[in-house]
Motif scaffolding. Structure first.
Motif, mmCIF file in Angstrom:
data_model
loop_
_atom_site.group_PDB
_atom_site.id
_atom_site.type_symbol
_atom_site.label_atom_id
_atom_site.label_comp_id
_atom_site.label_asym_id
_atom_site.label_seq_id
_atom_site.Cartn_x
_atom_site.Cartn_y
_atom_site.Cartn_z
ATOM 1 N N GLN A 35 0.858 -1.297 0.075
ATOM 2 C CA GLN A 35 -0.311 0.075 -0.111
ATOM 3 C C GLN A 35 0.943 1.202 0.050
ATOM 4 O OE1 GLN A 35 -3.067 0.026 2.703
ATOM 5 N NE2 GLN A 35 -2.870 2.073 3.372
ATOM 6 N N CYS A 36 1.855 1.129 0.740
ATOM 7 C CA CYS A 36 2.914 2.353 0.977
ATOM 8 C C CYS A 36 3.540 2.536 -0.312
ATOM 9 C CB CYS A 36 3.792 2.364 2.022
ATOM 10 S SG CYS A 36 2.750 2.494 3.575
ATOM 11 N N ALA A 37 4.138 1.532 -0.993
ATOM 12 C CA ALA A 37 4.939 1.468 -2.267
ATOM 13 C C ALA A 37 3.811 1.877 -3.413
ATOM 14 C CB ALA A 37 5.232 0.197 -2.664
ATOM 15 N N LEU A 38 2.858 1.708 -3.496
ATOM 16 C CA LEU A 38 1.758 2.151 -4.580
ATOM 17 C C LEU A 38 1.557 3.603 -4.424
ATOM 18 C CD1 LEU A 38 -0.065 1.502 -6.897
ATOM 19 C CD2 LEU A 38 -1.817 0.953 -5.251
ATOM 20 N N ALA A 39 1.265 3.850 -3.024
ATOM 21 C CA ALA A 39 1.228 5.605 -2.893
ATOM 22 C C ALA A 39 2.549 6.258 -3.470
ATOM 23 C CB ALA A 39 0.770 5.897 -1.408
ATOM 24 N N ILE A 40 3.597 5.765 -2.945
ATOM 25 C CA ILE A 40 4.881 6.651 -3.528
ATOM 26 C C ILE A 40 5.029 6.627 -4.737
ATOM 27 C CG2 ILE A 40 7.167 6.441 -3.572
ATOM 28 C CD1 ILE A 40 7.009 5.129 -0.301
ATOM 29 N N LEU A 41 4.653 5.414 -5.776
ATOM 30 C CA LEU A 41 4.681 5.243 -7.193
ATOM 31 C C LEU A 41 3.781 6.047 -7.741
ATOM 32 C CD1 LEU A 41 5.223 1.335 -7.308
ATOM 33 C CD2 LEU A 41 7.003 3.522 -8.048
ATOM 34 N N ASN A 42 2.830 6.583 -6.993
ATOM 35 C CA ASN A 42 1.656 7.647 -7.491
ATOM 36 C C ASN A 42 2.014 8.978 -7.174
ATOM 37 O OD1 ASN A 42 -0.814 6.664 -8.870
ATOM 38 N ND2 ASN A 42 -0.476 4.883 -7.472
ATOM 39 N N THR A 43 3.376 9.449 -6.720
ATOM 40 C CA THR A 43 3.514 10.845 -6.405
ATOM 41 C C THR A 43 3.206 11.611 -7.652
ATOM 42 O OG1 THR A 43 5.366 10.050 -4.818
ATOM 43 C CG2 THR A 43 5.476 12.340 -5.905
ATOM 44 N N GLY A 44 2.436 12.567 -7.071
ATOM 45 C CA GLY A 44 1.873 13.868 -8.222
ATOM 46 C C GLY A 44 0.573 13.524 -8.685
ATOM 47 N N ALA A 45 -0.259 12.313 -8.228
ATOM 48 C CA ALA A 45 -1.513 12.246 -8.622
ATOM 49 C C ALA A 45 -2.148 13.054 -7.931
ATOM 50 C CB ALA A 45 -1.810 10.715 -8.431
ATOM 51 N N HIS A 46 -3.451 13.488 -8.410
ATOM 52 C CA HIS A 46 -4.327 14.383 -7.810
ATOM 53 C C HIS A 46 -5.450 13.786 -7.170
ATOM 54 C CE1 HIS A 46 -2.130 17.954 -8.760
ATOM 55 N NE2 HIS A 46 -1.874 17.539 -10.238
ATOM 56 N N ALA B 289 -7.447 6.841 -0.553
ATOM 57 C CA ALA B 289 -6.555 5.647 -0.527
ATOM 58 C C ALA B 289 -7.485 4.545 -1.277
ATOM 59 C CB ALA B 289 -6.444 5.283 0.820
ATOM 60 N N LYS B 290 -8.766 4.429 -0.930
ATOM 61 C CA LYS B 290 -9.515 3.197 -1.579
ATOM 62 C C LYS B 290 -9.342 3.448 -3.025
ATOM 63 C CE LYS B 290 -14.199 1.366 -1.563
ATOM 64 N NZ LYS B 290 -14.530 1.604 -2.810
ATOM 65 N N THR B 291 -9.430 4.599 -3.843
ATOM 66 C CA THR B 291 -9.474 4.954 -5.070
ATOM 67 C C THR B 291 -8.332 4.322 -5.750
ATOM 68 O OG1 THR B 291 -11.017 6.900 -4.857
ATOM 69 C CG2 THR B 291 -9.712 6.633 -6.973
ATOM 70 N N ILE B 292 -7.202 4.698 -5.154
ATOM 71 C CA ILE B 292 -5.829 4.388 -5.506
ATOM 72 C C ILE B 292 -5.666 2.662 -5.668
ATOM 73 C CG2 ILE B 292 -3.353 4.430 -5.216
ATOM 74 C CD1 ILE B 292 -3.884 7.432 -4.204
ATOM 75 N N LEU B 293 -6.127 2.272 -4.412
ATOM 76 C CA LEU B 293 -5.889 0.633 -4.280
ATOM 77 C C LEU B 293 -6.643 -0.053 -5.313
ATOM 78 C CD1 LEU B 293 -5.851 0.675 -0.361
ATOM 79 C CD2 LEU B 293 -4.002 0.239 -1.979
ATOM 80 N N ASP B 294 -8.046 0.364 -5.400
ATOM 81 C CA ASP B 294 -8.899 -0.095 -6.402
ATOM 82 C C ASP B 294 -8.645 0.080 -7.835
ATOM 83 O OD1 ASP B 294 -10.432 -0.822 -4.193
ATOM 84 O OD2 ASP B 294 -11.945 0.669 -4.626
ATOM 85 N N ALA B 295 -7.694 1.086 -8.236
ATOM 86 C CA ALA B 295 -7.261 1.411 -9.370
ATOM 87 C C ALA B 295 -5.982 0.544 -9.932
ATOM 88 C CB ALA B 295 -6.734 2.905 -9.763
ATOM 89 N N TYR B 296 -5.292 0.153 -8.996
ATOM 90 C CA TYR B 296 -4.281 -0.916 -9.276
ATOM 91 C C TYR B 296 -4.255 -2.112 -8.466
ATOM 92 C CZ TYR B 296 -2.309 3.364 -11.400
ATOM 93 O OH TYR B 296 -2.054 4.657 -12.125
ATOM 94 N N LYS B 297 -5.259 -2.719 -8.481
ATOM 95 C CA LYS B 297 -5.798 -4.177 -7.911
ATOM 96 C C LYS B 297 -4.490 -5.032 -8.200
ATOM 97 C CE LYS B 297 -10.343 -3.636 -7.166
ATOM 98 N NZ LYS B 297 -11.863 -4.093 -7.333
#
Length: 457
Positions: free
Chosen positions: A42-53, A57-65
């Motif tokens: 979960q933390c890694a996915l957030a870091i790789l999404n740096t700059g995303a507006h 959290a649920k939206t990001i996790l669901d987009a990259y299941k």
């Protein structure tokens, strides 16, 4: 959030992580320990999404299941294999340097928290044990640097701010940077990015090498507020309470910009600590500031403090409107007082040991519906204890707004109920309603905000 382009890649640290043992690699693997693996994923996915507006959290996790991280042991240490990773984290197939640094900072903090610190047997039931635990986390991250004079300025404020407010934070950061001060924030967008961005330009003008842009976060927040790329020191604390304690232990002064529920939570936490009788003589400069367009917001927050915590609470901070240079001057003067105080008492410059923090501010608050409803928001409570409970109320609202667990609880059981005396509930309701009307609860441009709470008097 529509799924974006993805990439498969392998990446190794460059001097940013100690060698891992076979046991540690196994614990981080999906088969070895699902909970640790999921936390790191979960933390890694957030870091790789740096700059995303995106602030959900649920939206990001669901987009990259189908995103996966595989951790491989090798003679030189550790190698990460990323499958279906966000392509924006790479340039011509190579991971952006700041992203790689933060990715391995996350791995370092999760490894250390789950393994080494667990073996040290900290007394997490005691206030001193929790402080010692925070100290070890920060020292392991090489955040504590003995010998450096007090110059770390913490900047708090919202991720959901308008353009004028964001530009103002950059001006303040620039003024701080010209005075060769370092910046610490929650590491995300908005106010967490603006002061750092301004300071980088000022540090360059001063030909200053080694400027520090420290980001402190925790797993529930980082998934919703990915680190901004200016952060050059990232530390992931285990929970919000230890993150807040880290801010006030490593910071020498705090500037609070316009924000929403998260900013109110931080502000109430700070006031509750500073109002403790044992901290009354301890210098800790606190400034509330914003552009002229934010004057009404700052005045409303100030009025809320007076109505709930009493007039004495308003003496612990200053309000400066639309004057970045004056903010920086006042902060620099305040830091000189901090320096004198710590020298006189032989306290460390790099960690504020003398600051008294009661355990009511340290133990994690789980924002379930039952716990939110049980909060004792009573006018008869001692002001610093009322501040602690108000802080918990705002912590629950933050969870319901942006954290994966909180969002799912609200979807399942409906909004939280917050109970208390009418003298507390009325100004609280007014403040929260103002946050909603000013779009301070969510990033602008998204769907209309649906409150995750209900105020009951």
């Amino acid at each position: 959030m529509a799924k974006q382009n993805v990439i498969n890649a392998q990446v190794s640290p460059k001097g940013s992580l100690e060698v891992l043992s076979h046991r540690e690699v196994q614990q981080l693997s999906e088969a070895g320990s699902g909970s640790i693996y999921q936390l790191f994923r979960q933390c890694a996915l957030a870091i790789l999404n740096t700059g995303a507006h995106v602030d959900n959290a649920k939206t990001i996790l669901d987009a990259y299941k189908d995103f996966e991280v595989r951790i491989h042991q090798q003679d030189r240490g550790v190698r990460l294999e990323l499958l279906n990773a966000p392509a924006d984290a790479f340039v011509d197939g190579e991971m952006i340097a700041s992203t790689r640094e933060m990715l391995f900072s996350a791995l370092r903090d999760i490894i250390y928290t789950e393994n080494e610190l667990g073996d040290l047997q900290f007394d997490l039931a005691s206030s001193s044990g929790i402080t010692d635990y925070v100290f070890h986390l920060l020292r392991n991250a090489r955040t504590l640097r003995a010998g450096l004079e007090p110059k770390m300025v913490v900047c708090w404020g919202g991720h959901s701010i308008n353009t004028e407010e964001y530009k103002y934070t950059k001006k303040v950061g620039h003024a701080l940077g010209l005075r060769k001060l370092d910046i610490c924030t929650g590491c995300g967008p908005g106010v967490m990015k603006g002061p750092m961005k301004g300071a980088t330009i000022a540090h360059a003008k001063q030909r200053m090498n080694g400027g520090r842009y420290l980001g402190l976060t925790e797993p529930g927040i980082i998934a919703a507020e990915a680190p901004n790329p200016i952060v050059n020191e990232l530390v992931i604390l285990p929970d919000i309470e230890k993150r807040l304690e880290a801010f006030v232990r490593v910071g020498h002064g705090i500037i609070i910009f316009p924000g929403g529920a998260g900013t109110a939570e931080e502000f109430l936490y700070l006031l509750g600590i500073l109002m403790h009788p044992e901290n009354r003589e301890l210098p800790f400069p606190v400034i509330l500031t914003g552009p002229r367009s934010a004057a009404a917001y700052l005045e409303q927050l100030d009025a809320f403090v007076g109505a709930t915590l009493g007039e004495a609470a308003r003496g612990y901070y200053r309000i400066i409107i639309a004057d970045p240079d004056e903010v920086a001057r006042q902060m620099a003067e305040g830091l000189l007082a901090v320096k004198r105080f710590r020298r006189e008492r032989n306290d460390a410059f790099h960690f504020n040991w003398l600051l008294k923090i009661e355990d009511s501010f340290q133990h994690p608050f789980d924002p379930t519906h039952a716990n939110m409803a049980k909060l004792a928001l009573r006018k008869s409570s001692p002001p610093h204890q009322l501040a602690a409970n108000l802080r918990r109320a705002f912590s629950g609202i933050v969870a319901g707004n942006v954290k994966d667990k909180g969002i799912r609880l609200i979807e399942r059981h409906g909004p939280y109920e917050i109970h208390g005396d009418r003298e507390i509930m009325q100004p609280l309701d007014q403040l929260l309603q103002a946050f909603v009307e000013q779009h301070r609860m969510k990033l602008p441009g998204g769907a209309a905000y649906v409150p995750c709470y209900r105020v009951v008097s």
